[in-house]
Design a protein around this motif. Structure first.
Motif, PDB file in Angstrom:
ATOM      1  N   ILE A  15      47.814  42.289  39.735  1.00 35.60           N
ATOM      2  CA  ILE A  15      48.227  42.606  41.106  1.00 35.60           C
ATOM      3  C   ILE A  15      49.749  42.511  41.214  1.00 35.60           C
ATOM      4  O   ILE A  15      50.401  41.955  40.347  1.00 35.60           O
ATOM      5  N   LYS A  16      50.283  43.059  42.306  1.00 38.25           N
ATOM      6  CA  LYS A  16      51.731  43.026  42.475  1.00 38.25           C
ATOM      7  C   LYS A  16      52.166  41.644  42.932  1.00 38.25           C
ATOM      8  O   LYS A  16      51.462  40.984  43.713  1.00 38.25           O
ATOM      9  N   SER A  43      44.842  28.233  41.766  1.00 38.84           N
ATOM     10  CA  SER A  43      43.393  28.401  41.896  1.00 38.84           C
ATOM     11  C   SER A  43      43.030  28.981  43.255  1.00 38.84           C
ATOM     12  O   SER A  43      42.201  29.889  43.356  1.00 38.84           O
ATOM     13  N   LEU A  44      43.672  28.442  44.302  1.00 42.75           N
ATOM     14  CA  LEU A  44      43.362  28.886  45.664  1.00 42.75           C
ATOM     15  C   LEU A  44      43.719  30.347  45.883  1.00 42.75           C
ATOM     16  O   LEU A  44      42.915  31.128  46.378  1.00 42.75           O
ATOM     17  N   GLU A  48      41.345  33.961  46.388  1.00 43.15           N
ATOM     18  CA  GLU A  48      41.503  34.966  47.442  1.00 43.15           C
ATOM     19  C   GLU A  48      41.369  36.374  46.873  1.00 43.15           C
ATOM     20  O   GLU A  48      40.998  37.301  47.581  1.00 43.15           O
ATOM     21  N   PHE A  49      41.692  36.522  45.614  1.00 43.61           N
ATOM     22  CA  PHE A  49      41.576  37.828  44.946  1.00 43.61           C
ATOM     23  C   PHE A  49      40.325  37.885  44.076  1.00 43.61           C
ATOM     24  O   PHE A  49      40.201  38.725  43.196  1.00 43.61           O
ATOM     25  N   ASP A  50      39.421  36.924  44.280  1.00 39.72           N
ATOM     26  CA  ASP A  50      38.191  36.828  43.489  1.00 39.72           C
ATOM     27  C   ASP A  50      38.435  36.573  42.008  1.00 39.72           C
ATOM     28  O   ASP A  50      37.734  37.073  41.141  1.00 39.72           O
ATOM     29  N   PHE A  51      39.467  35.798  41.727  1.00 37.81           N
ATOM     30  CA  PHE A  51      39.717  35.385  40.349  1.00 37.81           C
ATOM     31  C   PHE A  51      39.472  33.892  40.214  1.00 37.81           C
ATOM     32  O   PHE A  51      39.606  33.156  41.198  1.00 37.81           O
ATOM     33  N   GLU A  52      39.157  33.487  39.022  1.00 40.21           N
ATOM     34  CA  GLU A  52      39.008  32.062  38.775  1.00 40.21           C
ATOM     35  C   GLU A  52      40.073  31.631  37.768  1.00 40.21           C
ATOM     36  O   GLU A  52      40.282  32.316  36.770  1.00 40.21           O
TER      37      GLU A  52
END
Ligand code: GTP
Ligand code: MG
Length: 371
Positions: A15-16, A43-44, A48-52
């Motif tokens: 992502i940008k 992590s938070l 938000e971008f559905d990443f872990e």
């Protein structure tokens, strides 16, 4: 402790950076592209971008060749003692080493003052081997000890029979005491008219070095570097002392040891004299040494000959490190160049973080002082 640069995290997530900054702002966190964000924040925002976000811990120990103690024990063999010659200026340290090696180190030195630490392996008359370190003052010894590098097994304390116990003699005694290594006293210059060995014994007794002849447990040997008197006996006594210490090492593993001296050579790059303590160092071995990595491009022994391998208690000069290590740094042979580089990079990063923290503390301090 764990942190990542915002730009790096955004890149890895595809992502940008601006999007991430916007998202962080929405979460009430002000951030810039160059900023480092901690694990929790990362992590938070990633969520938000559905990443872990997963913590990738770096275990240096896993890459170092730590040999299980049991395995090591079964392979232990007797190894030569490493002996440091200490004593007051001009009491004859280099001259003694000279006759021991039957070479002429002193005459080749500028002004007869030891300029560097020499490390030499000698074979005694009855076939025993001893590794000697000739120290210039005691700075290197102190540096090594302060890093917990146990380099020396025995100290030969040289005291000139015509001069007596001097400030650096006492310093040497304190070094030996702090390191917990036994002292063998060489009462030197016995050929001189004013030689008074009883006085030396008396003066050393005041420093808890009580001669065997006087009911103590310290070996005193009367020697003369000039006439050669007592030299064979001195070596025998050192070997006897070594036997008591039961010095053992496992030659059959990857090497580890310590840097005795180092320098930058115009032609060869970083050159370090190292002392192998455990294992066998081989030509081509990838190694980590202090903050630097590399692999052995050449090994030179104390006679200036190229060698293919060096076992326990052997001093060798090594070429092939990417940077100059410090005296007292530990070196370890590892499995691959990649491992070596990774460990060194990790150490370098830690070092930089430490320096940065120190600097920012100093700046903060200044800020307060200027208020
Ligand atoms: P630094 O490295 O400067 O601390 O000195 P050192 O302890 O290595 O002493 P070094 O071997 O350079 O000897 C100092 C002087 O004492 C030299 O002039 C030696 O020739 C002389 N010397 C050393 N041992 C003896 C000895 O047994 N008898 C006599 N007569 N002179 C000695
Ligand atoms: Mg000297």
């Amino acid at each position: 402790d764990e942190a990542i640069e915002l730009a790096e995290l955004a890149k890895r997530m595809g992502i940008k950076a601006n999007e991430m900054i916007a998202k962080l702002m929405g979460m009430g966190v002000m951030a810039t592209v160059n900023q480092t964000i901690d694990y929790d924040t990362a992590s938070l925002v990633a969520a938000e971008f559905d990443f872990e976000v997963e913590k990738a811990s770096f275990e240096e120990e896993a890459l170092l060749n730590v040999v299980p103690e049991e395995e090591d024990k079964s392979a232990l063999e007797t190894c030569p003692p490493v002996v440091t010659i200490m004593g007051h200026v001009d009491h004859g340290k280099t001259s003694l080493l000279d006759v021991i090696r039957k070479s002429k180190i002193t005459s080749g030195e500028a002004g007869g003052i030891t300029q560097h630490i020499g490390a030499y392996n000698v074979e005694t008359a009855n076939g025993g081997r001893i590794t000697f370190l000739d120290t210039p003052g005691h700075a290197a010894f102190t540096a090594m000890r302060s890093r917990g590098a146990q380099v020396t097994d025995i100290v030969i304390l040289v005291v000139a029979a015509d001069d007596g116990v001097m400030p650096q003699t006492v310093e040497a005694i304190n070094h030996a005491k702090a390191a917990g290594v036994p002292v063998v006293v060489a009462v030197n210059k016995m050929d001189k008219a004013g030689a008074d060995p009883d006085r030396i014994m008396r003066e050393l007794a005041e420093h808890d070095l009580l001669a065997e002849d006087w009911g103590g447990n310290v070996i005193f040997v009367k020697v003369s570097a000039k006439s050669g008197e007592g030299i064979d006996e001195l070596l025998e006594m050192v070997l006897l002392q070594a036997e008591v210490l039961e010095l053992r090492a496992n030659a059959d593993r990857k090497a580890m040891g310590y840097v005795v001296e180092s320098r930058l050579d115009i032609g060869r790059g970083a050159v370090a004299t190292v002392l192998v303590k455990q294992g066998t160092l081989k030509d081509g071995d990838p190694i980590v040494c202090g903050l630097h990595s590399g692999h052995i491009r050449a090994m030179i022994d104390d006679s200036g000959n190229r060698v293919e391998s060096a076992g326990p208690s052997t001093p060798v000069e090594i070429v092939g490190l990417a940077g100059v290590p410090d005296a007292g740094d530990e070196f370890v042979a590892v499995a691959s160049d990649k491992d070596a580089k990774q460990i060194a990079a990790h150490r370098m990063q830690k070092q930089r973080a430490k320096e940065l923290a120190k600097k920012s503390r100093a700046n903060l301090q200044k800020m307060f002082e200027n208020l």
